[in-house]
Design an enzyme around this catalytic site. Structure first.
Site, PDB file in Angstrom:
ATOM      1  N   LYS A  22       0.837  -1.215   0.000  1.00 53.11           N
ATOM      2  CA  LYS A  22       0.000   0.000   0.000  1.00 53.11           C
ATOM      3  C   LYS A  22       0.863   1.253   0.000  1.00 53.11           C
ATOM      4  O   LYS A  22       0.685   2.178  -0.792  1.00 53.11           O
ATOM      5  CB  LYS A  22      -0.906   0.032   1.234  1.00 53.11           C
ATOM      6  CG  LYS A  22      -1.561   1.402   1.482  1.00 53.11           C
ATOM      7  CD  LYS A  22      -2.444   1.397   2.703  1.00 53.11           C
ATOM      8  CE  LYS A  22      -1.742   1.547   4.000  1.00 53.11           C
ATOM      9  NZ  LYS A  22      -1.344   2.919   4.340  1.00 53.11           N
ATOM     10  N   VAL A 123       2.725  18.274   9.081  1.00 52.47           N
ATOM     11  CA  VAL A 123       3.353  18.193   7.753  1.00 52.47           C
ATOM     12  C   VAL A 123       4.356  19.334   7.552  1.00 52.47           C
ATOM     13  O   VAL A 123       4.686  19.708   6.427  1.00 52.47           O
ATOM     14  CB  VAL A 123       2.286  18.197   6.642  1.00 52.47           C
ATOM     15  CG1 VAL A 123       1.461  16.914   6.679  1.00 52.47           C
ATOM     16  CG2 VAL A 123       1.392  19.437   6.716  1.00 52.47           C
ATOM     17  N   LEU A 125       7.525  19.400   7.860  1.00 52.96           N
ATOM     18  CA  LEU A 125       8.744  19.032   7.127  1.00 52.96           C
ATOM     19  C   LEU A 125       8.506  19.025   5.617  1.00 52.96           C
ATOM     20  O   LEU A 125       9.402  19.338   4.838  1.00 52.96           O
ATOM     21  CB  LEU A 125       9.247  17.668   7.591  1.00 52.96           C
ATOM     22  CG  LEU A 125       9.638  17.565   9.076  1.00 52.96           C
ATOM     23  CD1 LEU A 125      10.002  16.129   9.444  1.00 52.96           C
ATOM     24  CD2 LEU A 125      10.780  18.517   9.413  1.00 52.96           C
ATOM     25  N   ASP A 304       3.967   0.483  12.414  1.00 60.91           N
ATOM     26  CA  ASP A 304       2.767  -0.128  11.818  1.00 60.91           C
ATOM     27  C   ASP A 304       2.576  -1.575  12.250  1.00 60.91           C
ATOM     28  O   ASP A 304       1.603  -2.210  11.854  1.00 60.91           O
ATOM     29  CB  ASP A 304       2.841  -0.038  10.284  1.00 60.91           C
ATOM     30  CG  ASP A 304       2.801   1.399   9.794  1.00 60.91           C
ATOM     31  OD1 ASP A 304       3.149   1.634   8.622  1.00 60.91           O
ATOM     32  OD2 ASP A 304       2.452   2.292  10.595  1.00 60.91           O
TER      33      ASP A 304
HETATM   34  C1  EPZ Z   1       4.219   6.778   6.644  1.00 67.24           C
HETATM   35  O1  EPZ Z   1       3.442   7.865   7.149  1.00 67.24           O
HETATM   36  C2  EPZ Z   1       3.247   5.610   6.479  1.00 67.24           C
HETATM   37  N1  EPZ Z   1       2.195   6.005   5.568  1.00 67.24           N
HETATM   38  C3  EPZ Z   1       2.633   5.264   7.834  1.00 67.24           C
HETATM   39  O2  EPZ Z   1       1.861   4.076   7.670  1.00 67.24           O
HETATM   40  C4  EPZ Z   1       3.733   4.940   8.831  1.00 67.24           C
HETATM   41  O3  EPZ Z   1       3.167   4.776  10.109  1.00 67.24           O
HETATM   42  C5  EPZ Z   1       4.743   6.098   8.892  1.00 67.24           C
HETATM   43  O4  EPZ Z   1       5.242   6.406   7.581  1.00 67.24           O
HETATM   44  C6  EPZ Z   1       5.948   5.769   9.769  1.00 67.24           C
HETATM   45  O5  EPZ Z   1       6.576   4.627   9.335  1.00 67.24           O
HETATM   46  C7  EPZ Z   1       2.436   5.957   4.232  1.00 67.24           C
HETATM   47  O6  EPZ Z   1       3.495   5.608   3.761  1.00 67.24           O
HETATM   48  C8  EPZ Z   1       1.311   6.359   3.342  1.00 67.24           C
HETATM   49  P1  EPZ Z   1       6.325  10.022   8.737  1.00 67.24           P
HETATM   50  P2  EPZ Z   1       4.018   9.357   7.164  1.00 67.24           P
HETATM   51  O7  EPZ Z   1       6.307  11.330   8.035  1.00 67.24           O
HETATM   52  O8  EPZ Z   1       4.819   9.594   5.951  1.00 67.24           O
HETATM   53  C9  EPZ Z   1       6.820  13.192  12.236  1.00 67.24           C
HETATM   54  C10 EPZ Z   1      -0.040   2.692   7.735  1.00 67.24           C
HETATM   55  O9  EPZ Z   1      -0.559   2.159   8.740  1.00 67.24           O
HETATM   56  N2  EPZ Z   1       6.646  14.235  11.202  1.00 67.24           N
HETATM   57  O10 EPZ Z   1       7.442   9.094   8.461  1.00 67.24           O
HETATM   58  O11 EPZ Z   1       2.882  10.252   7.456  1.00 67.24           O
HETATM   59  C11 EPZ Z   1       5.525  12.409  12.504  1.00 67.24           C
HETATM   60  O12 EPZ Z   1       4.682  13.084  13.376  1.00 67.24           O
HETATM   61  C12 EPZ Z   1       0.437   4.158   7.825  1.00 67.24           C
HETATM   62  O13 EPZ Z   1       0.133   2.121   6.663  1.00 67.24           O
HETATM   63  C13 EPZ Z   1       6.778  15.559  11.547  1.00 67.24           C
HETATM   64  O14 EPZ Z   1       7.029  15.899  12.707  1.00 67.24           O
HETATM   65  O15 EPZ Z   1       4.942   9.270   8.482  1.00 67.24           O
HETATM   66  C14 EPZ Z   1       6.063  11.100  13.058  1.00 67.24           C
HETATM   67  O16 EPZ Z   1       6.299  11.226  14.421  1.00 67.24           O
HETATM   68  C15 EPZ Z   1      -0.001   4.824   9.069  1.00 67.24           C
HETATM   69  N3  EPZ Z   1       6.600  16.493  10.568  1.00 67.24           N
HETATM   70  C16 EPZ Z   1       7.373  10.935  12.298  1.00 67.24           C
HETATM   71  O17 EPZ Z   1       7.725  12.208  11.773  1.00 67.24           O
HETATM   72  C17 EPZ Z   1       6.327  16.158   9.264  1.00 67.24           C
HETATM   73  O18 EPZ Z   1       6.183  17.056   8.414  1.00 67.24           O
HETATM   74  C18 EPZ Z   1       7.313   9.928  11.164  1.00 67.24           C
HETATM   75  O19 EPZ Z   1       6.245  10.280  10.315  1.00 67.24           O
HETATM   76  C19 EPZ Z   1       6.207  14.809   8.939  1.00 67.24           C
HETATM   77  C20 EPZ Z   1       6.375  13.843   9.919  1.00 67.24           C
END
Ligand code: EPZ
Length: 420
Positions: A22, A123, A125, A304
């Site tokens: 996915k 978001v 970052l 996850d």
């Molecule tokens: C991806 O989400 C996955 N989704 C998520 O899977 C997964 O939990 C996550 O990565 C972590 O592995 C997809 O790929 C579509 P991140 P994403 O940006 O990209 C912080 C599932 O169940 N952060 O890596 O949204 C954030 O709060 C889903 O399949 C900021 O602070 O996750 C978190 O603590 C759920 N600012 C950390 O980084 C930002 O601008 C990691 O988030 C972006 C993120």
């Protein structure tokens, strides 16, 4: 509003074929906005989130043709550079159109995702990344509005390793003028798959699969075809189901190398694991040993898989601490697990799971994708009947999970159109 009815206590035996990932499909589909033309994807998962992304791309003017496990996208007629709130509120990954739209068309209007079931998912970052690449970005009425003649290369060091922000910066920087350097980039397999797809389209990316990326911008890219990588989280979920329900299962068409952290913990819990090419065979432990887990960015233990691990530890012979270091309050499944008789205490971002002798069936509510998976797993071993409500959360990320579980001996059925 379908629900699942599960009669617990059946051991699992047999083989499950793993679907395409996915989180790779959700990254690669928007990347097609970077060059006009036709793309063919194979091994695509038949999921609600893939449908949502297809619909979003169609609103930009792209033609999308879907079959169960293949997808064709033609971006020749793209003429609208927007991701409306109606789409983004359903699926946060819609933000992945930001990078390609601003890079290719110099304009993007993308709704801010808004709240998530388990707490803040900023978001910042993503926004900082495209700002550093020279886009003028403002937030207007809940939308990110970005403009740029042509993006310019930059040095970007992420405070946190973010899958989404790395993906958006990658997709923006491939058409920027000059070489962008990204430090603390995500190196999840899905991010790697995106980078490899971009290189196939003609992009120049060094350091793929590492935290240090160098992206030399090019003037144009071209459409290509691609096969989706397997879904490591779906594979991990079925392996934990096997360890919890007892029996011997095989997951096929997966990439065992992407599951090292999960397999190591499963062996520590007493399961025996055998790898043979793209197949993992798991024999359930006689007694589930308590194993502590702390989630981390790849190749650490994936957040996850945190909820599924709590389900496994609910029947362990002792107590285990499951800490989520990525999402501090991703524990919506815990009160529902307690309804099934689990003994779990939450302490900030750690769940202390005291193993119990047995779980007992009850009605439980799905809240988000992985939380719902943990309730299904618990229902497989709970005495009596478990009803998992609102399973549309599951359909977002698991392809026909009940059919796959039935094929290895689970007593689970979907009941449609329930109001409750
Ligand atoms: C991806 O989400 C996955 N989704 C998520 O899977 C997964 O939990 C996550 O990565 C972590 O592995 C997809 O790929 C579509 P991140 P994403 O940006 O990209 C912080 C599932 O169940 N952060 O890596 O949204 C954030 O709060 C889903 O399949 C900021 O602070 O996750 C978190 O603590 C759920 N600012 C950390 O980084 C930002 O601008 C990691 O988030 C972006 C993120």
């Amino acid at each position: 509003m379908d629900k699942f009815i599960i009669h617990g206590g059946k051991k699992l035996n047999g083989s499950v074929r793993i679907s395409g990932a996915k989180n790779a499909a959700l990254a690669l589909m928007p990347a097609t906005l970077l060059a006009s033309g036709k793309y063919e994807f194979t091994n695509t998962p038949d999921l609600r989130d893939v449908t949502s992304m297809a619909k979003l791309l169609q609103t930009t003017g792209a033609d999308v043709v879907r079959n169960a496990h293949s997808l064709s996208i033609n971006t020749f007629r793209v003429n609208k550079f927007e991701a409306p709130y109606e789409h983004v509120k359903k699926m946060r990954a819609s933000i992945y159109v930001l990078g390609p739209l601003i890079a290719r068309y110099g304009y993007a209007k993308v709704s801010l995702p808004g709240g998530c079931a388990w707490g803040p998912r900023p978001v910042n970052l993503h926004i900082e990344g495209i700002r550093k690449l020279g886009a003028a970005v403002k937030l207007e009425s809940g939308y990110i509005v970005a403009k740029a003649k042509r993006l310019k290369a930059a040095k970007i060091a992420f405070d946190v390793s973010s899958v989404g922000a790395t993906g958006n910066v990658l997709m923006a920087a491939v058409l920027a003028r000059g070489t962008t350097v990204v430090e603390n980039a995500a190196k999840e397999p899905e991010t790697e798959a995106l980078a490899r797809f971009l290189v196939k389209m003609g992009a120049k990316v060094e350091g793929i699969g590492t935290n240090h990326l160098e992206i030399e911008g090019v003037d144009a890219l071209h459409p290509v075809n691609e096969e989706m990588i397997p879904d490591r989280i779906e594979a991990g979920t079925f392996l934990v189901a096997g360890a919890l329900a007892g029996g011997k299962i095989k997951v096929t068409h997966c990439n065992p190398l992407q599951l090292t952290a999960v397999l190591t913990k499963l062996e520590e819990s007493g399961a025996s694991v055998k790898i043979d090419g793209d197949t993992i065979e798991l024999r359930a432990p006689r007694n589930i040993k308590p194993v502590n887990v702390t989630t981390a960015a790849y190749p650490g233990f994936p957040t996850d898989m945190q909820a599924q691990w709590i389900a496994l530890m609910s029947l362990c012979t002792g107590s285990a601490v499951v800490t989520d270091a990525i999402y501090f309050d991703r524990f919506k499944h815990v009160p529902e697990m307690i309804r099934l008789g689990a003994d779990i205490t939450l302490n900030e971002n750690a769940a202390v799971v005291q193993g119990v002798k047995k779980l007992k069936g009850a009605k439980v509510m799905s809240t988000d994708l992985r939380a719902s998976a943990s309730l299904i797993l618990a229902g497989l071993v709970a005495e009596g009947t478990t009803e998992v409500l609102r399973v549309y959360h599951l359909d977002r990320g698991y392809e026909h999970i009940e059919k796959k579980l039935q094929s290895i001996g689970a007593d689970i059925k979907r009941v449609s159109g329930q109001e409750y």
